[in-house]
Design an enzyme around this catalytic site. Structure first.
Site, PDB file in Angstrom:
ATOM      1  CG  HIS A  66      63.877  42.744   8.346  1.00 27.95           C
ATOM      2  ND1 HIS A  66      63.225  41.596   8.719  1.00 27.95           N
ATOM      3  CD2 HIS A  66      63.592  42.912   7.024  1.00 27.95           C
ATOM      4  CE1 HIS A  66      62.588  41.089   7.676  1.00 27.95           C
ATOM      5  NE2 HIS A  66      62.790  41.877   6.634  1.00 27.95           N
ATOM      6  CD  GLU A  67      63.384  47.545  11.081  1.00 28.76           C
ATOM      7  OE1 GLU A  67      62.809  48.233  10.221  1.00 28.76           O
ATOM      8  OE2 GLU A  67      62.907  46.476  11.527  1.00 28.76           O
ATOM      9  CB  CYS A 104      57.631  37.847  10.623  1.00 23.15           C
ATOM     10  SG  CYS A 104      56.452  39.173  10.988  1.00 23.15           S
ATOM     11  CG  ASP A 156      61.641  38.027   7.847  1.00 29.05           C
ATOM     12  OD1 ASP A 156      60.932  38.171   6.831  1.00 29.05           O
ATOM     13  OD2 ASP A 156      61.249  38.315   8.990  1.00 29.05           O
TER      14      ASP A 156
END
Length: 277
Positions: free
Chosen positions: A224-225, A185, A192
């Site tokens: 994440h994206e 992150c 993650d």
């Protein structure tokens, strides 16, 4: 990705927070996608969607009896903003002691608030806990770490897209995945974890190189994206496939998992749920 252009002081991510007992749309926060995309060296064009699954939705009916449900939220990849994940969790929790006449009323409110926040059409679906939408699904294709890397030695865990190479100019149509993906992150540096699925058509790639490349993102800091868009863009730039879809199924945090999909094609991705989600 760094967060130098992001005003972290305004984000709830990584901070101690209190919880609201009743509906609080003011909890929602958004982040511009452009902040993450600015750190992708060869940003490609793509179609796509971010699929969010909500496992801990609860509210009260008009008699005060708690109700539980599960939700799927779909945000188009061409939206200007993403919702900050912890703010979504706080918003979701604010329904806990709020009375609604029906699950459809909850759905209408949820969909309106997210669409208003992100300035796009956000699709939200709510389900009872006995539903097929959340059933487990196995990734499809070849598992890279089981079939392609027995002789590999991994020493370098810093981002290295030059590991991506063409093996031969023979067109293949393959699907492959890895269970080993990890990133960090950009705000909290917490890990993650995800399954990364790649559907590929083009000159035959070096599969070992693809696995090494994905492992090289182990210390990459990105939402994440942004991670999926970076992978998609690197594969497009270095391998130049005819067709490509990259999907990532991230493990749950705070009762929410995020599943971005990016593709050269106009696809309608399914909400696949892997065993670690």
């Amino acid at each position: 990705m760094t967060t130098s252009n992001m005003d972290e002081s305004k984000l709830v991510l990584g901070k101690n927070t209190t919880y609201d007992n009743e509906y609080a749309p003011s909890r929602l926060q958004r982040i511009e996608r452009a902040l993450g995309r600015a750190y992708i060296p060869h940003l490609a064009s793509f179609n796509g969607v971010d699929i969010w699954r909500l496992y801990e939705m609860t509210y009260l009916n008009l008699n005060g009896l708690p109700q539980v449900c599960m939700g799927i939220m779909k945000v188009p990849a061409n939206s200007k903003y993403i919702v900050e994940s912890k703010s979504l969790k706080l918003y979701e929790l604010s329904f806990t002691m709020t009375k609604f006449e029906s699950i459809d009323d909850v759905l209408d409110v949820f969909c309106y608030d997210l669409s208003h926040l992100l300035e796009c059409e956000v699709i939200v679906e709510l389900y009872p806990i006995t539903n097929e939408a959340f059933k487990l699904t196995k990734p499809h294709g070849t598992c890279l770490e089981k079939a392609k890397c027995d002789d590999l030695v991994f020493k370098d865990y810093e981002y290295n897209p030059k590991l991506l190479e063409i093996d031969e100019k023979k067109v293949v149509k393959k699907s492959f995945y890895t269970n080993l993906f990890r990133s960090l992150c950009p705000v909290t540096s917490q890990p993650d974890h995800a399954v990364v699925q790649i559907d590929y058509e083009g000159n035959k790639p070096n599969y070992k190189g693809i696995l090494q490349y994905l492992v090289s993102l182990r210390n990459h800091q990105g939402f994440h994206e942004q991670c999926v868009e970076l992978i998609f863009s690197d594969l497009m730039y270095y391998l130049k496939p005819k067709s490509l879809t990259v999907s990532a199924y991230f493990t749950r945090r705070g009762g929410i998992d995020i599943n971005p999909v990016r593709s050269t094609d106009d696809i309608k991705p399914l909400s696949i749920r892997t065993i670690r989600q």
